[in-house]
Design a protein around this motif. Structure first.
Motif, PDB file in Angstrom:
ATOM      1  N   VAL A 145      -0.608  24.607 -25.834  1.00  0.00           N
ATOM      2  CA  VAL A 145      -1.668  25.522 -26.274  1.00  0.00           C
ATOM      3  C   VAL A 145      -2.891  24.723 -26.748  1.00  0.00           C
ATOM      4  O   VAL A 145      -2.777  23.836 -27.589  1.00  0.00           O
ATOM      5  N   ARG A 146      -4.050  25.050 -26.185  1.00  0.00           N
ATOM      6  CA  ARG A 146      -5.299  24.394 -26.591  1.00  0.00           C
ATOM      7  C   ARG A 146      -6.392  25.393 -26.955  1.00  0.00           C
ATOM      8  O   ARG A 146      -7.430  25.010 -27.508  1.00  0.00           O
ATOM      9  N   SER A 147      -6.186  26.662 -26.634  1.00  0.00           N
ATOM     10  CA  SER A 147      -7.139  27.694 -27.045  1.00  0.00           C
ATOM     11  C   SER A 147      -6.412  29.023 -27.174  1.00  0.00           C
ATOM     12  O   SER A 147      -5.403  29.260 -26.504  1.00  0.00           O
ATOM     13  N   VAL A 148      -6.933  29.851 -28.049  1.00  0.00           N
ATOM     14  CA  VAL A 148      -6.357  31.186 -28.275  1.00  0.00           C
ATOM     15  C   VAL A 148      -7.478  32.210 -28.170  1.00  0.00           C
ATOM     16  O   VAL A 148      -8.529  32.056 -28.807  1.00  0.00           O
ATOM     17  N   SER A 149      -7.271  33.229 -27.350  1.00  0.00           N
ATOM     18  CA  SER A 149      -8.228  34.335 -27.255  1.00  0.00           C
ATOM     19  C   SER A 149      -7.719  35.497 -28.099  1.00  0.00           C
ATOM     20  O   SER A 149      -6.532  35.824 -28.079  1.00  0.00           O
ATOM     21  N   ILE A 150      -8.636  36.093 -28.830  1.00  0.00           N
ATOM     22  CA  ILE A 150      -8.293  37.190 -29.743  1.00  0.00           C
ATOM     23  C   ILE A 150      -9.034  38.448 -29.307  1.00  0.00           C
ATOM     24  O   ILE A 150     -10.236  38.402 -29.029  1.00  0.00           O
ATOM     25  N   SER A 151      -8.320  39.561 -29.239  1.00  0.00           N
ATOM     26  CA  SER A 151      -8.940  40.855 -28.970  1.00  0.00           C
ATOM     27  C   SER A 151      -8.450  41.828 -30.038  1.00  0.00           C
ATOM     28  O   SER A 151      -7.283  42.220 -30.048  1.00  0.00           O
ATOM     29  N   LEU A 152      -9.356  42.183 -30.940  1.00  0.00           N
ATOM     30  CA  LEU A 152      -8.994  42.967 -32.118  1.00  0.00           C
ATOM     31  C   LEU A 152      -9.769  44.282 -32.130  1.00  0.00           C
ATOM     32  O   LEU A 152     -11.006  44.281 -32.106  1.00  0.00           O
ATOM     33  N   THR A 153      -9.042  45.394 -32.162  1.00  0.00           N
ATOM     34  CA  THR A 153      -9.661  46.717 -32.228  1.00  0.00           C
ATOM     35  C   THR A 153      -9.233  47.416 -33.508  1.00  0.00           C
ATOM     36  O   THR A 153      -8.048  47.480 -33.824  1.00  0.00           O
ATOM     37  N   VAL A 154     -10.208  47.952 -34.223  1.00  0.00           N
ATOM     38  CA  VAL A 154      -9.946  48.682 -35.467  1.00  0.00           C
ATOM     39  C   VAL A 154     -10.454  50.109 -35.313  1.00  0.00           C
ATOM     40  O   VAL A 154     -11.576  50.328 -34.836  1.00  0.00           O
ATOM     41  N   GLY A 155      -9.635  51.081 -35.683  1.00  0.00           N
ATOM     42  CA  GLY A 155     -10.053  52.472 -35.587  1.00  0.00           C
ATOM     43  C   GLY A 155      -8.873  53.389 -35.334  1.00  0.00           C
ATOM     44  O   GLY A 155      -7.758  53.154 -35.807  1.00  0.00           O
ATOM     45  N   ASP A 156      -9.106  54.439 -34.550  1.00  0.00           N
ATOM     46  CA  ASP A 156      -8.093  55.447 -34.252  1.00  0.00           C
ATOM     47  C   ASP A 156      -7.369  55.080 -32.962  1.00  0.00           C
ATOM     48  O   ASP A 156      -8.015  54.883 -31.926  1.00  0.00           O
ATOM     49  N   ASN A 160     -14.328  53.496 -32.978  1.00  0.00           N
ATOM     50  CA  ASN A 160     -13.551  52.263 -32.827  1.00  0.00           C
ATOM     51  C   ASN A 160     -14.462  51.066 -32.574  1.00  0.00           C
ATOM     52  O   ASN A 160     -15.474  51.168 -31.879  1.00  0.00           O
ATOM     53  N   VAL A 161     -14.056  49.932 -33.138  1.00  0.00           N
ATOM     54  CA  VAL A 161     -14.804  48.684 -32.961  1.00  0.00           C
ATOM     55  C   VAL A 161     -13.856  47.625 -32.413  1.00  0.00           C
ATOM     56  O   VAL A 161     -12.761  47.424 -32.952  1.00  0.00           O
ATOM     57  N   THR A 162     -14.261  46.954 -31.351  1.00  0.00           N
ATOM     58  CA  THR A 162     -13.466  45.884 -30.746  1.00  0.00           C
ATOM     59  C   THR A 162     -14.236  44.571 -30.810  1.00  0.00           C
ATOM     60  O   THR A 162     -15.389  44.512 -30.382  1.00  0.00           O
ATOM     61  N   LEU A 163     -13.594  43.551 -31.351  1.00  0.00           N
ATOM     62  CA  LEU A 163     -14.181  42.206 -31.390  1.00  0.00           C
ATOM     63  C   LEU A 163     -13.303  41.277 -30.565  1.00  0.00           C
ATOM     64  O   LEU A 163     -12.070  41.358 -30.623  1.00  0.00           O
ATOM     65  N   THR A 164     -13.924  40.408 -29.794  1.00  0.00           N
ATOM     66  CA  THR A 164     -13.185  39.428 -29.000  1.00  0.00           C
ATOM     67  C   THR A 164     -13.730  38.035 -29.276  1.00  0.00           C
ATOM     68  O   THR A 164     -14.916  37.874 -29.561  1.00  0.00           O
ATOM     69  N   SER A 165     -12.858  37.059 -29.176  1.00  0.00           N
ATOM     70  CA  SER A 165     -13.272  35.678 -29.422  1.00  0.00           C
ATOM     71  C   SER A 165     -12.251  34.733 -28.799  1.00  0.00           C
ATOM     72  O   SER A 165     -11.042  35.022 -28.792  1.00  0.00           O
TER      73      SER A 165
END
Length: 233
Positions: free
Chosen positions: A197-208, A219-224
């Motif tokens: 593992v050398r990188s991690v992608s995150i997909s986070l959604t907050v809401g209903d 709803n709000v989705t953040l990716t990184s």
């Protein structure tokens, strides 16, 4: 005198039916427009409040995830062999790894073992940390609980809920140095993949979580994608 009384009687007749209908129509039109404007403003205010709240929750969690992942590191041992690789467990909803981070002051940098877990039932993201035990007088090397299982039986040093109202789903994806995806199995990433593992992608959604409900509009989705420079060895 009689002519003057007749004129006064005509003046007391008031408005005609046609005038009354026109006045009522105009009043209804004005009230309808005012009501529609009020509903529109209330709906916009509610949406703004919901989006703002979800953005705050998602941003707070994302910043902590990024902060810890950027300092993910292998945990060296005094013998120089049996290096404890950074990632000890990794799945789409949970990961546990070692990180060297400034805990107390500008000069005190210590390793910690940290785990991030999405509880899909409670819809939360929890951060759990374990402090290491020094194995030498100079506090150069530290020992940590280790396991390839999703959880550790050892009591954590701290535990913090980073986010609530999280929409269940795949939170983490992993890649090697070449950007090739590393796909976890039922038990998480294999030992060989954990070391890659050398990188991690995150997909986070907050809401209903129910897209059919009105609240899902907020709803709000953040990716990184977070690279880990300490692992580029």
């Amino acid at each position: 005198m009689m002519r003057e009384l007749a004129r006064l009687r005509r003046d007391e007749r008031g408005v005609s039916l046609a005038e009354l209908i026109v006045a009522m129509s105009v009043s209804i039109l004005v009230l309808t427009m005012a009501g529609a404007f009020f509903v529109s403003v209330s709906r916009a205010s509610s949406t703004t409040t919901g989006v703002d709240g979800n953005t705050r929750v998602a941003s707070t969690a994302m910043l902590e995830l990024q902060r810890m992942l950027r300092v993910a590191s292998n945990n060296p041992v005094a013998s120089g062999v049996d290096t404890q690789f950074a990632f000890q467990y990794a799945s789409p909803t949970s990961m546990r790894f070692f990180a060297y981070i400034n805990l107390n002051s500008t000069s005190d940098v210590q390793p910690v073992e940290v785990q991030f877990t999405m509880d899909q039932a409670k819809r939360t993201i929890v951060e759990t940390k374990w402090n290491g035990s020094p194995t030498d007088l100079s506090r150069t090397y530290f020992d940590f609980p280790r396991a390839t299982t999703p959880t550790l039986s050892n009591s954590p040093t701290s535990q913090l809920t980073l986010a609530s109202s999280v929409v269940p789903g795949s939170l983490f994806t992993y890649a090697d140095a070449g950007g090739n995806p590393l796909v976890p199995g039922a038990a998480g990433l294999s030992m060989a993949d954990l070391q890659s593992v050398r990188s991690v992608s995150i997909s986070l959604t907050v809401g209903d979580p129910d897209p059919s409900r009105p609240g899902a509009r907020d709803n709000v989705t953040l990716t990184s994608t977070v690279a880990m420079p300490n692992l580029r060895i």
